[in-house]
Design an enzyme around this catalytic site. Structure first.
Site, PDB file in Angstrom:
ATOM      1  N   CYS A   1    -119.776  78.734 -18.209  1.00  0.00           N
ATOM      2  CA  CYS A   1    -118.601  79.449 -18.713  1.00  0.00           C
ATOM      3  C   CYS A   1    -118.374  80.752 -17.955  1.00  0.00           C
ATOM      4  CB  CYS A   1    -118.783  79.741 -20.195  1.00  0.00           C
ATOM      5  SG  CYS A   1    -120.364  80.508 -20.554  1.00  0.00           S
ATOM      6  N   ASN A   2    -118.998  80.900 -16.795  1.00  0.00           N
ATOM      7  CA  ASN A   2    -118.888  82.157 -16.037  1.00  0.00           C
ATOM      8  C   ASN A   2    -117.450  82.581 -15.822  1.00  0.00           C
ATOM      9  OD1 ASN A   2    -121.268  80.528 -15.422  1.00  0.00           O
ATOM     10  ND2 ASN A   2    -121.931  82.270 -14.196  1.00  0.00           N
TER      11      ASN A   2
END
EC number: 2.1.1.37
Length: 609
Positions: free
Chosen positions: A569-570
């Site tokens: 989910c960076n």
């Protein structure tokens, strides 16, 4: 990473989540210096009534620009006396004075003032790589920009300041004022090499003001933060702020509004509900039954992300859940799956639901003015020893309760970094084994085997909250009494495997795909320690898991009953102001590999049937 400062939910819409939150640091105006300057003729009067002996004629704008930066009026007067009214020379002198004053060889230890320490989050699972000068553990959490600042500072302490470029001096100065190195660098790039210090400060403050208007910010923090930022003053600053707000309104008018999450975030139900929710859930025919799939990611992603996820996963509605209903810590996530939702049950024994239940020894030292009952989303980073020392020195000055502004400062950091009270006036970050317990993992799950303390925090911060996921997976126990074959993508430290094991679902075969060698070692060690009788097969890259390889695995294992995972989910975190590129981002685009692999598994297995 989920921010729940106020406890119970009262509104219809939930905007708060630590994972997507970037609350800018409380500014120095919260703790006004006693050098509150007023003018009388050609002299400067301090707040205690003394008149400065400076013989330099008073120039309000010239002197005030250094006063608001936090320099003592005595140092300003001395620098002007030595250099005249040359801003650059005065600034160099003030920085030199400060470096000498801060040098431990020449100055006795003095309690440092409370100063801002700005950072992002991860949050847990996201945006946890952004680190700043005085927030993260100095030995583990320094970013490139922080190392650069430290190098520049060291040059000053070693009397090498004259060799620094103008940009380096300006960057150091902004860092000393408390602004993040990353924001300072961006401001210098945007404003150009000839930008003055006031212009750079205006740019940074305006950006912070804009974020103060962000709907993701907590309602009980946002008004105070706005007031603090507005206190920075200045027509130019307000003008930039208004322009940014107007742009935001225009985006909202054009339909670019953030996703609205249900409140309370309890998905299709939680075990503590007295009356089960009546949920009408119609799944597409092609998704009913095995292979089951389960996908997880941060709840508050950029606009359109969850619509895209739904579109690629058969238009199934996601289930948004906050783990604060299952544990003592919050973690807001979206789960998209085709599992049944009837006859779910929680893990037993039930985990502690409040801070004091989870950490009973902290209750003795907990001050009455810290009203937290839940921890916020656990991150991959922790507050530094330097920060906790500042808090101790700030609180211990007072026999009773500290003033309100000190309480606000302390609570802000306690909530942001999940600091707990471990002694009189002493706060500390959670230890890795405490994080393991709060996330539902067995004790020492991430300990030993050459794994550093830093890697333990990182691995835990990027993991599932086991109790939450286990509640959703509990329906599999009756469906697969003889065991289950699992394809675990982006396995991390094995949250799905631990959940199934604790539910009593036998693990016949687990194909675990995880890039991190540290995490693979953790899962392998857990597998051996729990005497699993099935087979654990490791792969290190989802992108290399081709259709041909999947076909061979399905033929040898007899197919998969569950495909589970949460892609990185960076690039989805709201606090990621640098590379929040959504599902097109370098890391988060791996979601499409989850979709590809799931489609291949369903296609291959349908042909085998």
């Amino acid at each position: 990473m989920d921010k729940n400062l106020s406890g119970e939910d009262n509104d219809d819409i939930d905007w708060d989540t630590e994972d997507e939150l970037e609350i800018q640091e409380i500014q120095d105006t919260v703790f006004p210096s006693c050098t509150d300057l007023r003018t009388t003729g050609q002299h400067v009067v301090c707040c205690d009534g003394e008149v400065s002996s400076s013989s330099v004629p008073f120039r309000s704008k010239f002197i005030q620009q250094f006063v608001v930066m936090g320099f003592p009026e005595e140092s300003i007067a001395k620098a002007i006396e030595q250099n005249g009214e040359n801003s650059d020379l005065v600034l160099d002198s003030l920085l030199t004075f400060k470096a000498l004053d801060d040098s431990p060889e020449e100055q006795p230890s003095v309690s440092p003032p409370l100063e801002p320490s700005i950072s992002s989050d991860e949050s847990a699972s996201e945006y946890n790589e952004n680190v700043l000068d005085n927030v993260y553990e100095e030995d583990s959490w320094s970013s490139d920009s922080d190392n650069y600042i430290n190098t520049v500072k060291q040059c000053y302490l070693n009397d090498e300041g004259s060799s620094l470029s103008e940009k380096e001096k300006m960057l150091l100065f902004l860092a000393n004022m408390g602004y993040p190195a990353e924001e300072a660098s961006i401001a210098m790039d945007k404003c150009g090499p000839k930008a003055s210090l006031p212009e750079l400060v205006d740019f940074i403050c305006a950006a912070q003001m804009s974020r103060a208007e962000d709907p993701y910010l907590l309602e009980d923090v946002k008004p105070n933060l706005k007031d603090i930022l507005n206190d920075c003053g200045g027509y130019k600053k307000r003008k930039m702020y208004n322009e940014l707000c107007n742009r935001k309104k225009q985006r909202e008018i054009s339909g670019e509004e953030p996703i609205r999450l249900p409140k309370p975030m309890i998905g299709f139900g939680i075990p503590t509900e007295s009356v089960p929710r009546m949920v009408q859930r119609i799944l597409p025919k092609k998704t009913i039954g095995p292979p089951y799939f389960y996908y997880e990611n941060v709840a508050l992603a950029p606009k359109g992300v969850w619509d895209t996820i739904k579109r690629h996963l058969y238009e199934i509605e996601p289930e948004f859940v906050d783990s604060k209903y299952f544990s003592a810590t919050a973690r807001k996530r979206g789960y998209l799956h085709n599992l049944p939702i009837e006859n779910r049950f929680p893990l037993f024994p039930l985990p502690p639901r409040t801070i004091h239940e989870a950490l009973p020894l902290s209750k003795r030292w907990w001050p009455s003015w810290d009203s937290r009952s839940k921890l916020n989303c656990l991150q991959t980073a922790i507050g530094s020893a330097r920060l906790t020392d500042k808090i101790r020195k700030a609180v211990e000055k007072y026999d009773g309760e500290p003033p309100m502004e000190i309480q606000k400062y302390v609570l802000y950091h306690c909530k942001k970094w999940n600091l707990v009270w471990v002694g009189r006036n002493k706060v500390a970050p959670l230890e890795p084994d405490e994080v393991e317990m709060l996330l539902g993992f067995p004790k020492n799950h991430t300990r030993g085997g050459g794994i550093s303390r830093t890697d333990r925090y990182k691995s835990l911060g990027n993991s599932f909250q086991v109790d939450t996921v286990a509640y959703h997976l509990s329906v599999l126990r009756d469906l697969f009494p003889n065991g289950i074959n699992v394809l675990s993508l982006f396995s991390g430290i094995g949250g799905a495997e631990v959940a199934l094991y604790r539910l009593g679902v036998p693990l016949n075969n687990v194909v675990s795909v995880e890039k991190s060698e540290v995490n693979r070692n953790i899962v392998r060690s857990w597998w051996e320690q729990t005497n699993q009788r099935g087979n654990l097969i490791h792969f290190d890259d989802v992108q290399l898991l081709s259709r041909d390889r999947l076909k061979k695995l399905i033929e040898s294992l007899g197919g998969f009953d569950l495909v589970i995972g949460g892609s990185p989910c960076n690039n989805l975190a709201g606090s990621n102001r640098v590379s929040r590129d959504g599902l097109e981002g370098k890391e988060s685009s791996l979601f499409f590999d989850y979709v590809r692999i799931l489609d291949d598994v369903k296609s291959i297995m349908s042909r085998h049937r």
